[in-house]
Design a protein around this motif. Structure first.
Motif, PDB file in Angstrom:
ATOM      1  N   LEU A 210      -9.977 -36.862 148.384  1.00 50.17           N
ATOM      2  CA  LEU A 210     -11.117 -37.474 149.062  1.00 50.17           C
ATOM      3  C   LEU A 210     -12.447 -36.898 148.581  1.00 50.17           C
ATOM      4  CD1 LEU A 210      -9.731 -37.736 152.710  1.00 50.17           C
ATOM      5  CD2 LEU A 210      -9.843 -39.507 150.951  1.00 50.17           C
ATOM      6  N   VAL A 211     -12.422 -35.704 148.006  1.00 47.85           N
ATOM      7  CA  VAL A 211     -13.647 -35.149 147.416  1.00 47.85           C
ATOM      8  C   VAL A 211     -14.125 -36.043 146.283  1.00 47.85           C
ATOM      9  CG1 VAL A 211     -14.594 -33.213 146.097  1.00 47.85           C
ATOM     10  CG2 VAL A 211     -13.102 -32.765 148.056  1.00 47.85           C
ATOM     11  N   LEU A 212     -13.201 -36.473 145.447  1.00 45.51           N
ATOM     12  CA  LEU A 212     -13.568 -37.352 144.333  1.00 45.51           C
ATOM     13  C   LEU A 212     -14.004 -38.727 144.833  1.00 45.51           C
ATOM     14  CD1 LEU A 212     -10.775 -36.517 141.725  1.00 45.51           C
ATOM     15  CD2 LEU A 212     -13.011 -35.433 142.046  1.00 45.51           C
ATOM     16  N   ASP A 213     -13.362 -39.199 145.896  1.00 47.72           N
ATOM     17  CA  ASP A 213     -13.781 -40.476 146.480  1.00 47.72           C
ATOM     18  C   ASP A 213     -15.234 -40.386 146.938  1.00 47.72           C
ATOM     19  OD1 ASP A 213     -11.203 -41.356 146.050  1.00 47.72           O
ATOM     20  OD2 ASP A 213     -10.571 -41.107 148.138  1.00 47.72           O
ATOM     21  N   MET A 214     -15.594 -39.257 147.549  1.00 45.21           N
ATOM     22  CA  MET A 214     -16.967 -39.053 148.003  1.00 45.21           C
ATOM     23  C   MET A 214     -17.937 -39.062 146.823  1.00 45.21           C
ATOM     24  SD  MET A 214     -18.551 -35.764 150.099  1.00 45.21           S
ATOM     25  CE  MET A 214     -18.242 -34.621 148.732  1.00 45.21           C
ATOM     26  N   LEU A 215     -17.615 -38.353 145.762  1.00 42.80           N
ATOM     27  CA  LEU A 215     -18.498 -38.304 144.600  1.00 42.80           C
ATOM     28  C   LEU A 215     -18.614 -39.677 143.954  1.00 42.80           C
ATOM     29  CD1 LEU A 215     -17.374 -34.910 143.005  1.00 42.80           C
ATOM     30  CD2 LEU A 215     -19.419 -35.355 144.374  1.00 42.80           C
ATOM     31  N   ASP A 216     -17.519 -40.436 143.931  1.00 37.19           N
ATOM     32  CA  ASP A 216     -17.562 -41.790 143.379  1.00 37.19           C
ATOM     33  C   ASP A 216     -18.517 -42.673 144.181  1.00 37.19           C
ATOM     34  OD1 ASP A 216     -15.761 -41.172 141.399  1.00 37.19           O
ATOM     35  OD2 ASP A 216     -14.025 -42.028 142.428  1.00 37.19           O
ATOM     36  N   GLU A 217     -18.469 -42.550 145.491  1.00 32.41           N
ATOM     37  CA  GLU A 217     -19.339 -43.375 146.343  1.00 32.41           C
ATOM     38  C   GLU A 217     -20.802 -42.971 146.197  1.00 32.41           C
ATOM     39  OE1 GLU A 217     -18.049 -43.540 150.386  1.00 32.41           O
ATOM     40  OE2 GLU A 217     -15.964 -43.955 149.865  1.00 32.41           O
ATOM     41  N   ILE A 218     -21.058 -41.675 146.044  1.00 32.37           N
ATOM     42  CA  ILE A 218     -22.441 -41.215 145.868  1.00 32.37           C
ATOM     43  C   ILE A 218     -22.997 -41.726 144.548  1.00 32.37           C
ATOM     44  CG2 ILE A 218     -23.867 -39.161 145.482  1.00 32.37           C
ATOM     45  CD1 ILE A 218     -22.089 -37.719 147.548  1.00 32.37           C
ATOM     46  N   GLY A 219     -22.204 -41.617 143.504  1.00 32.68           N
ATOM     47  CA  GLY A 219     -22.532 -42.244 142.232  1.00 32.68           C
ATOM     48  C   GLY A 219     -23.481 -41.506 141.324  1.00 32.68           C
ATOM     49  N   SER A 220     -24.660 -41.146 141.839  1.00 33.75           N
ATOM     50  CA  SER A 220     -25.680 -40.500 141.000  1.00 33.75           C
ATOM     51  C   SER A 220     -26.553 -39.610 141.863  1.00 33.75           C
ATOM     52  CB  SER A 220     -26.547 -41.556 140.311  1.00 33.75           C
ATOM     53  OG  SER A 220     -27.293 -42.286 141.284  1.00 33.75           O
ATOM     54  N   GLY A 221     -27.427 -38.870 141.196  1.00 31.04           N
ATOM     55  CA  GLY A 221     -28.307 -37.959 141.925  1.00 31.04           C
ATOM     56  C   GLY A 221     -29.169 -38.655 142.959  1.00 31.04           C
ATOM     57  N   ARG A 268     -15.696 -32.172 131.961  1.00 28.44           N
ATOM     58  CA  ARG A 268     -16.419 -31.743 133.169  1.00 28.44           C
ATOM     59  C   ARG A 268     -17.661 -32.604 133.429  1.00 28.44           C
ATOM     60  NH1 ARG A 268     -20.351 -28.407 130.633  1.00 28.44           N
ATOM     61  NH2 ARG A 268     -19.571 -27.420 128.712  1.00 28.44           N
ATOM     62  N   ALA A 269     -17.543 -33.873 133.133  1.00 26.77           N
ATOM     63  CA  ALA A 269     -18.687 -34.770 133.294  1.00 26.77           C
ATOM     64  C   ALA A 269     -19.145 -34.874 134.745  1.00 26.77           C
ATOM     65  CB  ALA A 269     -18.336 -36.154 132.752  1.00 26.77           C
ATOM     66  N   ARG A 270     -18.216 -34.682 135.698  1.00 28.75           N
ATOM     67  CA  ARG A 270     -18.578 -34.781 137.121  1.00 28.75           C
ATOM     68  C   ARG A 270     -19.340 -33.556 137.625  1.00 28.75           C
ATOM     69  NH1 ARG A 270     -15.768 -38.454 140.341  1.00 28.75           N
ATOM     70  NH2 ARG A 270     -13.941 -39.459 139.392  1.00 28.75           N
ATOM     71  N   LEU A 271     -19.255 -32.444 136.899  1.00 24.72           N
ATOM     72  CA  LEU A 271     -19.727 -31.166 137.433  1.00 24.72           C
ATOM     73  C   LEU A 271     -21.212 -31.142 137.800  1.00 24.72           C
ATOM     74  CD1 LEU A 271     -18.881 -28.369 138.263  1.00 24.72           C
ATOM     75  CD2 LEU A 271     -19.111 -27.613 135.887  1.00 24.72           C
ATOM     76  N   PRO A 272     -22.135 -31.641 136.961  1.00 25.07           N
ATOM     77  CA  PRO A 272     -23.553 -31.605 137.351  1.00 25.07           C
ATOM     78  C   PRO A 272     -23.826 -32.312 138.678  1.00 25.07           C
ATOM     79  CG  PRO A 272     -23.355 -32.056 135.012  1.00 25.07           C
ATOM     80  CD  PRO A 272     -21.973 -32.152 135.584  1.00 25.07           C
ATOM     81  N   LEU A 273     -23.252 -33.517 138.860  1.00 26.67           N
ATOM     82  CA  LEU A 273     -23.434 -34.227 140.126  1.00 26.67           C
ATOM     83  C   LEU A 273     -22.803 -33.446 141.274  1.00 26.67           C
ATOM     84  CD1 LEU A 273     -24.266 -36.726 141.779  1.00 26.67           C
ATOM     85  CD2 LEU A 273     -22.043 -37.728 141.173  1.00 26.67           C
ATOM     86  N   ALA A 274     -21.625 -32.887 141.045  1.00 26.35           N
ATOM     87  CA  ALA A 274     -20.932 -32.142 142.099  1.00 26.35           C
ATOM     88  C   ALA A 274     -21.751 -30.943 142.553  1.00 26.35           C
ATOM     89  CB  ALA A 274     -19.569 -31.686 141.602  1.00 26.35           C
TER      90      ALA A 274
END
Length: 356
Positions: A210-221, A268-274
């Protein structure tokens, strides 16, 4: 009495004495058999870490070779069961496969291997393509089976870090279940299945995806503040934040984050947004609850790390179990050695027959 000290919830209640592991909620230190988690990860393989955990508790000849041979043995046993796995959720598949082991099995190496192989088979549609290689290390072999191809050394090291870091964590809910089962002399297989059944709950180990689901929904900075604000306004729990085990950042999260930075940039493309989400979420929650700091928990960077090395989301919980089985076996044996059955009391608050 505060809610945190309420014995009805068993928070911080002493359920057992253990030499296996200890976490300090104030300092964030996690000890495994007297070693800091950081030193264990830096100086040991997964196999060596299990040997350290099991010393003086389990009599088992564990080595890279013995664990590899056990993986092949259970894979051959599980392969004919492939058709029975259709329609099951991943943890159901893993539980079904573990339940096919003999209830009289007392070989913790075999059960540990079964947990790893069943984790891989739980996330795959065609298990015939997942034959293990006994000559490989446990982390290398599991990742090869998951990805269906050779893995780079950074990814193997990242999975090794994950497996070691999740190996044990005091008397968690699933570990308590393992100890309760073992205390009745139900056996190691029953203890592992009881623990897995508890682990799958979303309040324990069943929701890291669900952490990844959250980041997917947020999408960008640009979407961070609006998304988090809306979620907090609804009273939603932010996945990957808050822990009943620590009042400071979870030490395992820091290890996983460090491992992420060692991976190739594409992984690690997700890391900056995370990292932006993490900083903003902690700030917004602190603004809403003055004096009550909620920190990042283990789910947050565990999800990012597993995703980065190619583990599908449906495999996160089974892979957690693949590591924690080493701890469950040690706790089960430690409980058996006490000779006592765990049976907590209760306070009756129902009605009584009327007198007359």
């Amino acid at each position: 009495m505060s809610k945190q000290d309420d014995p009805i919830g068993l928070d911080r209640a002493i359920a057992a004495e253990t030499v296996l592991s200890h976490s300090d909620p104030e300092s964030g230190q996690l000890l495994i058999r007297g070693y800091s988690l950081e030193s264990l990860v830096q100086e040991n393989s997964f196999e060596e870490s299990v040997i350290t955990l099991w010393q003086d508790v389990l009599s088992a000849e564990l080595s890279m070779a013995s664990l590899g041979q056990a993986r092949m043995q259970v894979w051959q046993q599980f392969r004919p069961l492939q058709d029975h796995l259709k329609g099951m959720r991943p943890v159901e598949r893993q539980r079904f496969l573990l339940s096919s082991l003999s209830e009289t099995s007392t070989d913790p190496v075999l059960i540990l291997a079964a947990a790893g192989v069943s984790a891989v088979l739980a996330m795959q549609e065609n298990i015939s393509n997942c034959e293990p290689d006994p000559s490989r290390s446990h982390a290398d072999d599991l990742l090869m089976m998951i990805r269906g191809a050779e893995s780079d050394q950074q990814s193997i090291a990242a999975l090794e870090t994950y497996l070691i870091a999740m190996i044990d964590h005091g008397i968690s809910a699933s570990t308590l279940a393992a100890r309760v089962a073992a205390s009745t002399r139900a056996g190691y297989v029953a203890a592992a299945i009881a623990a897995l059944s508890v682990l799958q709950g979303p309040l324990h180990g069943g929701a890291p995806g669900l952490v990844l689901d959250m980041l997917d929904e947020i999408g960008s900075g640009e979407g961070i503040v609006p998304w988090l604000t809306a979620a907090l306004d609804r009273g939603d729990r932010l996945m990957g934040f808050g822990s009943r085990a620590y009042r400071v950042p979870d030490p395992r999260a820091a290890l996983f984050k460090a491992s992420l930075w060692k991976l190739p940039e594409a992984c690690r493309a997700r890391l900056p947004l995370a990292e932006q989400v993490e900083t903003t979420a902690i700030r917004l929650m602190a603004e809403r609850k003055a004096g009550h700091v909620i920190q990042t928990n283990v789910e947050y960077y565990a999800a990012l790390l597993l995703d980065a090395i190619g583990v599908p989301r449906q495999g996160f919980t089974p892979l957690f179990a693949a590591s924690r089985t080493a701890g469950w076996m040690a706790h089960a044996r430690e409980q058996q050695l006490t000779g006592r059955m765990l049976r907590p009391g209760s306070r009756y608050i129902g009605s009584y027959p009327s007198k007359g």
